[in-house]
Design a protein around this motif. Structure first.
Motif, PDB file in Angstrom:
ATOM      1  N   GLN A 306      -5.156   2.427  -5.798  1.00  0.00           N
ATOM      2  CA  GLN A 306      -5.953   2.127  -6.989  1.00  0.00           C
ATOM      3  C   GLN A 306      -5.761   0.649  -7.338  1.00  0.00           C
ATOM      4  O   GLN A 306      -4.732   0.062  -7.036  1.00  0.00           O
ATOM      5  CB  GLN A 306      -5.466   2.971  -8.171  1.00  0.00           C
ATOM      6  CG  GLN A 306      -5.461   4.454  -7.906  1.00  0.00           C
ATOM      7  CD  GLN A 306      -6.859   5.032  -7.836  1.00  0.00           C
ATOM      8  OE1 GLN A 306      -7.781   4.485  -8.413  1.00  0.00           O
ATOM      9  NE2 GLN A 306      -7.012   6.110  -7.106  1.00  0.00           N
ATOM     10  N   GLU A 307      -6.755   0.056  -7.978  1.00  0.00           N
ATOM     11  CA  GLU A 307      -6.639  -1.375  -8.278  1.00  0.00           C
ATOM     12  C   GLU A 307      -5.570  -1.644  -9.334  1.00  0.00           C
ATOM     13  O   GLU A 307      -5.069  -2.744  -9.460  1.00  0.00           O
ATOM     14  CB  GLU A 307      -7.999  -1.965  -8.689  1.00  0.00           C
ATOM     15  CG  GLU A 307      -8.544  -1.518 -10.042  1.00  0.00           C
ATOM     16  CD  GLU A 307      -9.211  -0.141  -9.969  1.00  0.00           C
ATOM     17  OE1 GLU A 307      -9.204   0.480  -8.897  1.00  0.00           O
ATOM     18  OE2 GLU A 307      -9.733   0.307 -11.012  1.00  0.00           O
ATOM     19  N   TRP A 308      -5.177  -0.578 -10.086  1.00  0.00           N
ATOM     20  CA  TRP A 308      -4.147  -0.778 -11.113  1.00  0.00           C
ATOM     21  C   TRP A 308      -2.764  -0.408 -10.597  1.00  0.00           C
ATOM     22  O   TRP A 308      -1.801  -0.342 -11.349  1.00  0.00           O
ATOM     23  CB  TRP A 308      -4.475   0.048 -12.359  1.00  0.00           C
ATOM     24  CG  TRP A 308      -4.921   1.455 -12.060  1.00  0.00           C
ATOM     25  CD1 TRP A 308      -6.202   1.887 -11.912  1.00  0.00           C
ATOM     26  CD2 TRP A 308      -4.089   2.602 -11.831  1.00  0.00           C
ATOM     27  NE1 TRP A 308      -6.228   3.226 -11.611  1.00  0.00           N
ATOM     28  CE2 TRP A 308      -4.934   3.702 -11.562  1.00  0.00           C
ATOM     29  CE3 TRP A 308      -2.717   2.810 -11.839  1.00  0.00           C
ATOM     30  CZ2 TRP A 308      -4.461   4.975 -11.298  1.00  0.00           C
ATOM     31  CZ3 TRP A 308      -2.248   4.087 -11.579  1.00  0.00           C
ATOM     32  CH2 TRP A 308      -3.103   5.149 -11.305  1.00  0.00           C
ATOM     33  N   ASP A 309      -2.663  -0.167  -9.306  1.00  0.00           N
ATOM     34  CA  ASP A 309      -1.382   0.205  -8.702  1.00  0.00           C
ATOM     35  C   ASP A 309      -0.337  -0.886  -8.980  1.00  0.00           C
ATOM     36  O   ASP A 309      -0.598  -2.073  -8.804  1.00  0.00           O
ATOM     37  CB  ASP A 309      -1.593   0.344  -7.199  1.00  0.00           C
ATOM     38  CG  ASP A 309      -0.362   0.867  -6.505  1.00  0.00           C
ATOM     39  OD1 ASP A 309      -0.304   2.064  -6.264  1.00  0.00           O
ATOM     40  OD2 ASP A 309       0.547   0.058  -6.235  1.00  0.00           O
ATOM     41  N   THR A 310       0.825  -0.452  -9.432  1.00  0.00           N
ATOM     42  CA  THR A 310       1.845  -1.441  -9.841  1.00  0.00           C
ATOM     43  C   THR A 310       2.259  -2.331  -8.682  1.00  0.00           C
ATOM     44  O   THR A 310       2.545  -3.509  -8.872  1.00  0.00           O
ATOM     45  CB  THR A 310       3.088  -0.741 -10.386  1.00  0.00           C
ATOM     46  OG1 THR A 310       3.481   0.251  -9.457  1.00  0.00           O
ATOM     47  CG2 THR A 310       2.829  -0.114 -11.730  1.00  0.00           C
ATOM     48  N   GLU A 311       2.301  -1.763  -7.472  1.00  0.00           N
ATOM     49  CA  GLU A 311       2.730  -2.576  -6.330  1.00  0.00           C
ATOM     50  C   GLU A 311       1.699  -3.659  -6.015  1.00  0.00           C
ATOM     51  O   GLU A 311       2.048  -4.794  -5.717  1.00  0.00           O
ATOM     52  CB  GLU A 311       2.974  -1.691  -5.113  1.00  0.00           C
ATOM     53  CG  GLU A 311       4.240  -0.856  -5.254  1.00  0.00           C
ATOM     54  CD  GLU A 311       4.456   0.058  -4.072  1.00  0.00           C
ATOM     55  OE1 GLU A 311       4.987  -0.403  -3.063  1.00  0.00           O
ATOM     56  OE2 GLU A 311       4.088   1.242  -4.161  1.00  0.00           O
ATOM     57  N   LEU A 313      -0.464  -4.934  -8.186  1.00  0.00           N
ATOM     58  CA  LEU A 313      -0.433  -5.922  -9.281  1.00  0.00           C
ATOM     59  C   LEU A 313       0.757  -6.856  -9.121  1.00  0.00           C
ATOM     60  O   LEU A 313       0.634  -8.077  -9.296  1.00  0.00           O
ATOM     61  CB  LEU A 313      -0.358  -5.199 -10.637  1.00  0.00           C
ATOM     62  CG  LEU A 313      -1.605  -4.397 -11.012  1.00  0.00           C
ATOM     63  CD1 LEU A 313      -1.395  -3.674 -12.324  1.00  0.00           C
ATOM     64  CD2 LEU A 313      -2.830  -5.301 -11.101  1.00  0.00           C
ATOM     65  N   ALA A 314       1.917  -6.270  -8.745  1.00  0.00           N
ATOM     66  CA  ALA A 314       3.113  -7.103  -8.578  1.00  0.00           C
ATOM     67  C   ALA A 314       2.913  -8.083  -7.434  1.00  0.00           C
ATOM     68  O   ALA A 314       3.293  -9.257  -7.534  1.00  0.00           O
ATOM     69  CB  ALA A 314       4.326  -6.220  -8.309  1.00  0.00           C
TER      70      ALA A 314
ATOM     71  N   ALA B 114       8.450  -2.503  -7.930  1.00  0.00           N
ATOM     72  CA  ALA B 114       7.370  -3.465  -8.177  1.00  0.00           C
ATOM     73  C   ALA B 114       7.352  -3.882  -9.648  1.00  0.00           C
ATOM     74  O   ALA B 114       7.161  -5.054  -9.971  1.00  0.00           O
ATOM     75  CB  ALA B 114       6.035  -2.858  -7.775  1.00  0.00           C
ATOM     76  N   THR B 118       7.934  -7.546 -11.244  1.00  0.00           N
ATOM     77  CA  THR B 118       6.971  -8.147 -12.171  1.00  0.00           C
ATOM     78  C   THR B 118       7.699  -8.693 -13.397  1.00  0.00           C
ATOM     79  O   THR B 118       7.404  -9.800 -13.863  1.00  0.00           O
ATOM     80  CB  THR B 118       5.926  -7.098 -12.594  1.00  0.00           C
ATOM     81  OG1 THR B 118       5.434  -6.474 -11.427  1.00  0.00           O
ATOM     82  CG2 THR B 118       4.801  -7.731 -13.358  1.00  0.00           C
TER      83      THR B 118
END
Lengths: 749, 139
Positions: A306-311, A313-314, B114, B118
């Motif tokens: 998903q585009e909001w996946d934390t990995e 985004l990080a 992750a 961040t």
């Protein structure tokens, strides 16, 4: 083209030189010869003038007397004598003061009266010379003037012939000189220049050098030598360039081969987060075939997320920071990058990548970031295999162990809870066929959802899958319930019932697996959590009684040996790895109950024996291979109990005990040693003596000579004996049994 | 210690598994199957993970309640859900982000890692910014 150029060259040098030379020579010769001819004519005319003056003077003298006497005839006679000279054209005599001549030849030719002449004079004209002389008597009286004209026709003709000859000569000279010049120019200039031009054209056509064979010492010779030297230099440089190009190509090729053969995938990322430039072949193998160029690195690492996946985004945040930071400060963000990623997680071709990122700086800024990804899936799998031979169930078993390690109660609770929940689901289905409410559906949905989460935690994939199907049915049901239907549709309910039954079957299967795995076997299902201190107290109070109460209390306090020995199964491969060996531990009879006191002591005892077997018994993998054994050694713990109590057999398939080494070591330490090497009981006593070791240097695991001595001391305190049997090359078996019974021979063999 | 995590889930088994996996990676983990009293942990917590389908509660209600209970806590709230459609709405539900539940603790650990990366990146960015504004200016 070539011929025309060569002709141009010929005209331009040979002919032009010759033509110019001929023109100049002709002009020069003409001028010189003209000058010579003029001078010759002047000389001849001068001679002629002198001769004319002499002849005229003689004539004047000869006619002086007749004129003095006025004898015209005599004058005429003399006149005729003069005229007999073929060069004389005309002759005439004038008396002084007369306007017409006394005599003249040819007669009648009237010539203008000469001016008053007192001295002889000569007049030279183009074609004649006129000489005038005064006629003077012997007394010195001027009597008249004699005038004779001489023709120059003969001299002029001779001079003209002479001049023509000279002209021909000069033309001939010029032509010969020009011809010679052409020949020399061709030989000395044009031909060598043509050779040079031809060589230049060969270079133009692609030859690296075209040496010219000219050995003259003139300028062209020097030019040719310079040309040859230049050709050699160019050739040399070409060779060096080709050499360098080849070396570069070789280096490039080896670099590519190196990159391609490296296990690391190399991907170069630009500030836009996309793949730039080249990447190694391994990158294609890891991240999928097809062009990687231009694809986002985040998508390569985390596909289908998903585009909001934390990995994701990080990673995006990190990439932005990586291109923003000063390259000298790279280490501040280096460990903020992901170190590992699991591609296609949850599928059979999942792969684990170890990641490393390095900056490529240009002009003081990070220009590209190089990502090195190493596929460590196989290593991880291998590690998994070493830990557990049953790869297929490895994860599930690990989970079970983890749960069991933390007390099997949690899983037992889970089993009974799920069983109750499934019963609740069946009831719900029953109710729903008549009437169903939104709250009812939602409440059961939450329970099923929790069930699914827990099933996932315990790695019970089939149960989780059934729970998902049940959730789907319930969502379907919720839709129609919201629409206001009172009874649930039969088809949806039938599906739900079927899924519930399947979930129950899955639950039963995992319960069976749990029983198979549990240290206490099926007992695990009946276990309840009781404080051990309470049990100990109870045993102290009534455990010594020989009646039924005493027996029940001892059984309550007893523990299955699996609880004690199971953790050794996990630890054994790690211990073995430190020794450079491969060993696994098998445990049989884990349900066997051991008394509370023995249970407290056994972990230490078994640890000593297992570590001792790893250190001294099991051979290194290559030694085992050459001995025809599997690389992985096996240590087996078998537990059973009979009326006399629990006994344990610890056997390994290692090298067996080197009796001579044991005896020698004992002698070194002053311990009394048996003479007979086949006396196993004596050897056992020796081995388990305090302070004995056969290892030259104590290893980390064993060899300090304190372990086995302590083991025996502890065991005998509990009334246990140690019996050992060892066969060289085959392995060692150690029996721990209550000293009330000695039946080693029967069991160990 | 890499960071402190509070996990709220109705299943003790889920909590145990998550705690074991995260502790193995060096995190300090506090778990609770009840929402009552959870806010007292928040001050020492970096990340809160909340299961969306807790009986009697929706994760969205829980996070609002926790935020109210500890308004000055600097922790980040993450939704833990198996439903990607719910996960997408994390911002509307007042979460800072969402973890997609895939049924294994490995993927949870990766996602938590992750988030902590961040957090460290945000700190570093703030440091770099304050460094760039020069010594004369106050942060």
């Amino acid at each position: 083209m070539v011929t025309s150029e060569s002709r141009d060259g010929f005209f331009s040098v040979g002919t032009r030189l010759a033509a110019g030379t001929i023109a100049v020579l002709t002009l020069a010769c003409s001028v010189v010869f003209f000058k010579l001819a003029t001078r010759e004519r002047e000389r001849i005319l001068d001679d002629k003038r002198v001769a004319a003056a002499m002849v005229t003077s003689l004539f004047a003298t000869s006619v002086a007397a007749p004129l003095d006497f006025g004898d015209a005839d005599a004058v005429d006679v003399h006149l005729h004598y003069v005229r007999e000279n073929p060069a004389v054209v005309r002759a005439s005599v004038w008396a002084a003061g007369a306007t017409t001549p006394i005599a003249s030849s040819p007669p009648g030719l009237l010539q203008p009266v000469p001016a008053d002449v007192n001295e002889p004079i000569e007049l030279v004209r183009d074609d004649e010379v006129e000489a005038i002389a005064p006629i003077i008597s012997r007394r010195g009286i001027k009597l008249g003037v004699a005038r004779v004209v001489f023709s120059l026709a003969k001299e002029n003709a001779a001079l003209a012939a002479n001049r023509r000859g000279l002209l021909y000569l000069s033309v001939l000279l010029a032509v010969v000189t020009g011809g010679l010049l052409i020949v020399f120019a061709r030989r000395l200039i044009v031909a060598p220049l043509e050779k040079l031009a031809h060589a230049a054209r060969r270079v133009e056509a692609g030859a690296t050098s075209a040496p010219v064979d000219l050995d003259s010492r003139d300028e062209i010779g020097r030019l040719a030598r310079a040309w040859n030297a230049m050709g050699t230099a160019v050739e040399d440089r070409e060779r060096r360039l080709a050499d360098r190009e080849k070396r570069l190509a070789d280096a490039n090729k080896s670099l590519h081969e190196l990159l391609d053969h490296m296990r690391q995938a190399i991907v170069v990322m630009g500030p836009d987060g996309a793949v730039h430039d080249e990447q190694s072949r391994m990158a294609g193998a890891i991240f999928g075939q097809g062009a990687l160029e231009g694809r986002l690195v985040a998508e390569l690492l985390y596909p289908d997320r998903q585009e909001w996946d934390t990995e994701i985004l990080a990673f995006q945040k990190w990439a932005a920071l990586a291109f923003d930071i000063d390259p000298t400060e790279w280490n501040r963000i280096a460990d903020l990058a992901p170190t590992e990623v699991c591609l296609r997680a949850g599928t059979p071709d999942a792969s684990i990548l170890e990641l490393e990122f390095r900056p490529i700086a240009r002009e003081g800024a990070v220009f590209r970031v190089m990502m090195l990804a190493t596929n460590v899936t196989e290593e991880r799998k291998l590690e998994g295999i070493v830990r557990n031979q049953e790869q297929r169930h490895a994860r599930q078993i690990a989970t079970m162990r983890r749960l069991l390690g933390g007390g099997s109660q949690g899983f037992v609770d889970f089993l009974s809870r799920v069983r109750a929940e499934l019963e609740g689901c069946e009831d719900f289905a029953e109710r729903a066929s008549r009437r169903v409410s939104v709250e009812d559906v939602e409440s059961i949905f939450r329970e099923v959802h929790t069930l699914r989460g827990e099933a996932n935690v315990f790695d019970i994939a089939d149960l989780a899958a059934e729970a998902v199907a049940m959730e789907t049915s319930l969502l379907e049901l919720r839709k129609v319930t919201r629409a206001g239907e009172s009874a649930a549709p039969q088809d949806v309910l039938a599906e739900f019932r079927q899924r519930t039954a399947a979930a129950r079957a899955a639950l039963n299967r995992s319960e069976q697996m749990f029983v198979d795995m549990a240290p206490a076997g099926r007992l695990a299902l009946e276990q309840v959590v009781v404080r051990r201190s309470h049990l100990e107290r109870l045993e102290a109070l009534v455990g010594t009684r020989k009646d039924e109460l005493g027996m029940v209390v001892s059984m309550l306090a007893a523990r299955p040996i699996g609880e004690i020995a199971d953790r050794l199964i996990d630890q054994t491969p790690a211990w073995a790895e430190k020794e450079g060996k491969k060993v696994r531990l098998e445990l049989d009879g884990r349900e066997t109950l051991v008394s509370q006191r023995l249970a407290q002591m056994l972990p230490g005892v078994l640890t000593h024996l297992v570590r001792n077997a790893i250190a001294h018994g099991i051979e290194r993998p290559d030694d085992r291979r050459s001995a025809g054994k599997p690389e992985m050694g096996t240590i087996r713990i078998e537990c059973r109990s009979d009326t006399g109590g629990a006994w344990m057999l610890i056997s390994d398939d290692g090298a067996g005990i080197d009796a001579r080494a044991v005896v020698a070591a004992a002698k070194d330490r002053g311990i009394p040693a048996p003479v007979r090497l086949d006396d196993e009981r004596a050897l056992t006593d020796l081995l388990f003596a305090e302070g004995l070791t056969t290892e030259a240097h104590g290893t980390e695991l064993a060899g300090r000579g304190v372990g086995l001595g302590a083991v025996r001391r502890h065991l005998s305190a509990e009334g246990y004996d140690i019996v050992m049997k060892s066969v060289r090359g085959r392995g060692t078996t150690i029996l721990l049994e209550p000293n009330s019974r000695r039946q080693f021979g029967e069991r160990a063999s | 210690m890499k960071g402190t995590i509070l996990i709220l889930d109705d299943s003790q088994a889920v909590l145990d598994a998550a705690k074991a996996a995260l502790e193995a990676k060096g995190y300090e983990v506090v778990t609770s199957s009840r929402t009552v009293g959870a806010s007292r942990h928040l001050r020492q917590t970096d990340v809160v993970i909340i299961d969306f389908h807790m009986p009697g509660f929706d994760g969205g209600d829980v996070v609002s309640m926790l935020r109210k209970g500890a308004p000055d806590a600097a922790c980040r709230y993450y939704l833990y859900t198996s439903d990607a459609d719910v996960g997408r709405q994390y911002a509307a539900l007042k979460f800072d982000g969402a973890f997609l539940r895939k049924g294994d603790t490995v993927s949870l650990v990766a996602q938590v890692d992750a988030v902590f990366r961040t957090i460290r990146m945000d700190r570093l960015t703030a440091q770099l910014r304050s460094g760039r504004t020069g010594p004369g200016e106050t942060k």
